[in-house]
Design an enzyme around this catalytic site. Structure first.
Site, PDB file in Angstrom:
ATOM      1  N   ASP A   1     -36.294  35.122 -29.552  1.00  0.00           N
ATOM      2  CA  ASP A   1     -37.367  34.630 -31.093  1.00  0.00           C
ATOM      3  C   ASP A   1     -36.551  35.059 -32.309  1.00  0.00           C
ATOM      4  O   ASP A   1     -36.411  35.789 -32.220  1.00  0.00           O
ATOM      5  CB  ASP A   1     -38.525  34.691 -30.510  1.00  0.00           C
ATOM      6  CG  ASP A   1     -39.550  34.298 -31.735  1.00  0.00           C
ATOM      7  OD1 ASP A   1     -39.567  33.150 -31.799  1.00  0.00           O
ATOM      8  OD2 ASP A   1     -40.305  35.193 -31.681  1.00  0.00           O
TER       9      ASP A   1
ATOM     10  N   GLU B   1     -33.080  30.960 -31.405  1.00  0.00           N
ATOM     11  CA  GLU B   1     -33.231  30.680 -32.425  1.00  0.00           C
ATOM     12  C   GLU B   1     -32.994  30.848 -33.955  1.00  0.00           C
ATOM     13  O   GLU B   1     -33.903  32.085 -34.474  1.00  0.00           O
ATOM     14  CB  GLU B   1     -35.280  30.824 -32.344  1.00  0.00           C
ATOM     15  CG  GLU B   1     -36.107  30.313 -33.148  1.00  0.00           C
ATOM     16  CD  GLU B   1     -37.391  30.481 -33.458  1.00  0.00           C
ATOM     17  OE1 GLU B   1     -38.093  29.355 -33.966  1.00  0.00           O
ATOM     18  OE2 GLU B   1     -37.561  31.916 -33.779  1.00  0.00           O
TER      19      GLU B   1
END
Length: 615
Positions: A334, A363
């Site tokens: 993330d 990400e």
């Protein structure tokens, strides 16, 4: 996960004041990790031990095949770091670790040592042969209503609050694995399942308060391992969402930091500037870079300092622990560009040294192919940076999907033409939407013709397709009203739902049309390696028609997209270099044979996937 706006404010911002130097009775509150495995490539392990004045002690062990390399003390006397070396000759068992002060044993903890699985290091990860289904567990299915609200957890279930907890859990996912597999999905990316014991907005679980515990409102650690086992029995792969950039402000660290630089600190609360280009901008100011890396996402999300060696080791070991414990098949990191570019590649490299085949996608919310290439390992970056990430998310492609339909065909063509920049285009995660974007069917206003064209492209281009929960039934939800409104519950996932969209009978006619379209494409795709491992040739769009081919030595597939509002007779002479050997074809969407390839009739706003044949 993009920026999350929170209305929960804390009364302090400068966390260095929370360093506690307690005196009195020595206690032991935590030891992390409390278990490990024999046979890891890296035999070293560092235990974080926390308790009142535990830093005044030294550790003592008597574990066969395990050497105590030393103990390390930090500025906070409530922490002790214990360094072990675990040889391949170590013996499995549950062993005491004693803590000694002034020559006397004051405490002990038990450390579990396990044998590593024979094929653990060589596990097969997700790749372009897979189609990944993304789900938020709180919004997918409530398989165990008894854990909706749990003692000791601040936020209780409230189905009426779009930003509250709704009760979805691990058992709900297990209950619908057959639905997912039969639909054609072979991998699951599940947003974080670790404990998020915050007062509000805890349903998304990106503000982790315990890195070694599944949130009890989702289930238990054993339930998570059982989910992986159930998936493996079905030939499916489990991808964990790893959060290294921040934790939740209710994490026990935040009341008693191990070191002042455990989190990034400012005189006053300082927000992240979300300036990812400052990472690779040759003209960037240090001020901009500092705010990108060190600013907080939210008052409830302290920004972790991966450059602290103890914290980096902790996060690295925690990631490896979950892969080994649960038998994970892959990872997603993330908010990757907000982590330290110096230290996070060391974490990724360490994980991949233990699991050489594991795929890890970052990400990286950027908007050009040049920026995307920067973050994938193998890129020849001017500054020498190597993320070590084998995969990144193709946000520039998602930008095209999020734009007006009129620009799609030229957008696709121009985007794929830039693949020469990207080290490994076939290992990009491609998607129309995810949990942080506007819902795709909101963008296209539920236009099923556009829907079919969009997913024809997604499932036939290079890369690893990622699909978001509910897209198979054209689920809408307006992010402009707030994240919770774009993360709606899947119909049929709750005991009192009025309909069950997991079934044919519970879907509307249009939902069945979209579901069966996805079902057809995915189950065709999984039997056609030419799509996930083949080469690509594309032709520049003309007259609002876009044509490309996927091909290998065994097969050639022609994909046609007609963006016009009327049917077109497509003269195929321009595509002779890929079609000259073929005399007929079969459109897998319409299920019709095409006996004459010289001119192909393409209906209005339609896509075709034609398997070419020589007879």
């Amino acid at each position: 996960m993009k920026k999350i706006i929170s209305f929960l404010f804390v009364s302090f911002f400068f966390y260095s004041t929370t360093l506690v130097f307690a005196t009195g009775k020595i206690t032991l509150n935590r030891m992390e990790p409390a278990s490990w495995w024999i046979g890891m490539k890296n035999p070293s392990l560092q235990l974080l031990v926390y308790g009142n004045d535990i830093g005044l002690t030294d550790a003592k062990i008597n574990i066969p095949g395990v050497t105590l390399k030393g103990t390390e003390k930090v500025e906070n006397k409530n922490y002790l770091f214990v360094d072990l070396v675990i040889s391949d000759q170590a013996v499995p068992g549950n062993y005491p670790i004693e803590f000694i002060k002034d020559g006397k044993k004051v405490l002990k903890a038990f450390f579990q040592l396990n044998n590593r699985g024979n094929n653990s290091a060589q596990r097969k990860s997700y790749d372009a042969s897979d189609v990944m289904y993304l789900l938020m567990p709180d919004r997918f299915s409530n398989g165990n209503p008894n854990n909706d609200s749990m003692k000791g957890m601040y936020e209780k279930a409230n189905l009426s609050d779009p930003n509250g907890r709704h009760g979805g859990d691990i058992q709900g996912i297990i209950n619908h694995l057959d639905y997912l597999k039969n639909s054609g999905f072979s991998a699951l990316w599940i947003t974080p399942l670790l404990e998020d014991n915050m007062q509000n907005y805890s349903y998304h679980t990106y503000a982790i308060t315990d890195f070694y515990r599944i949130d009890p409102r989702f289930g238990t650690n054993a339930d998570y391992a059982r989910l992986a086992d159930e998936m493996h029995q079905r030939g499916m792969k489990l991808v964990m969402d790893v959060v290294t950039n921040h934790c939740g402000s209710n994490h026990y660290w935040m009341a008693d930091l191990p070191t002042k630089d455990w989190v990034h600190q400012f005189k006053n609360y300082t927000h992240c500037n979300f300036r990812i280009p400052s990472v690779y901008d040759p003209y960037a100011s240090e001020a901009d870079r500092n705010l990108n890396f060190n600013g907080w996402f939210d008052t409830t999300m302290p920004d972790l300092n991966q450059d602290n060696p103890y914290l980096l080791t902790y996060l690295t070991q925690n990631t490896i622990w979950w892969v080994e414990y649960a038998g994970l098949d892959g990872l997603r990191i993330d908010t990757h560009p907000y982590n330290s570019t110096k230290s996070l590649p060391r974490l990724v490299k360490a994980v991949r040294e233990e699991y050489p085949n594991i795929n890890i996608v970052g990400e990286n919310t950027i908007h050009t192919s040049q920026e995307m290439a920067y973050w994938q390992t193998g890129s020849k970056n001017y500054d020498g940076y190597d993320s070590q990430l084998p995969s990144v998310m193709d946000f520039p492609l998602q930008d095209i999907y999020a734009s007006s339909f009129d620009g799609w065909l030229e957008g696709f063509y121009n985007h794929f033409a830039l693949d020469y920049i990207v080290p490994d285009p076939n290992n990009l995660l491609v998607f129309t939407e995810n949990h942080d974007t506007q819902r795709f069917d909101e963008i296209i206003s539920n236009d099923i013709a556009k829907y079919k064209m969009a997913y024809t492209v997604l499932f036939t281009i290079r890369g690893i397709p990622q699909f978001y929960t509910g897209s198979e039934i054209m689920m809408r939800g307006d992010k402009l009203k707030g994240d919770g409104y774009a993360r709606l519950d899947f119909p049929g996932g709750w005991p009192n739902d009025t309909r069950n969209a997991f079934t044919e009978e519970g879907r509307t006619p249009q939902e069945n049309e979209s579901y069966h379209f996805i079902y057809k494409l995915l189950n065709w795709r999984k039997a056609n390696p030419v799509i996930f491992y083949g080469k690509t040739m594309q032709f520049a769009p003309q007259d609002n028609i876009y044509v490309y081919f996927r091909y290998n030595d065994a097969k050639t597939v022609m994909v046609i997209l007609n963006g016009n509002s009327q049917a077109e007779n497509l003269d195929t002479q321009r595509f002779a270099e890929r079609m000259k050997e073929f005399t007929s074809g079969y459109d897998i969407i319409s299920e019709k044979k095409i006996n004459d390839l010289s001119v192909i009739n393409v209906p209005a706003k339609t896509s075709m996937i034609i398997e070419l044949s020589k007879n």
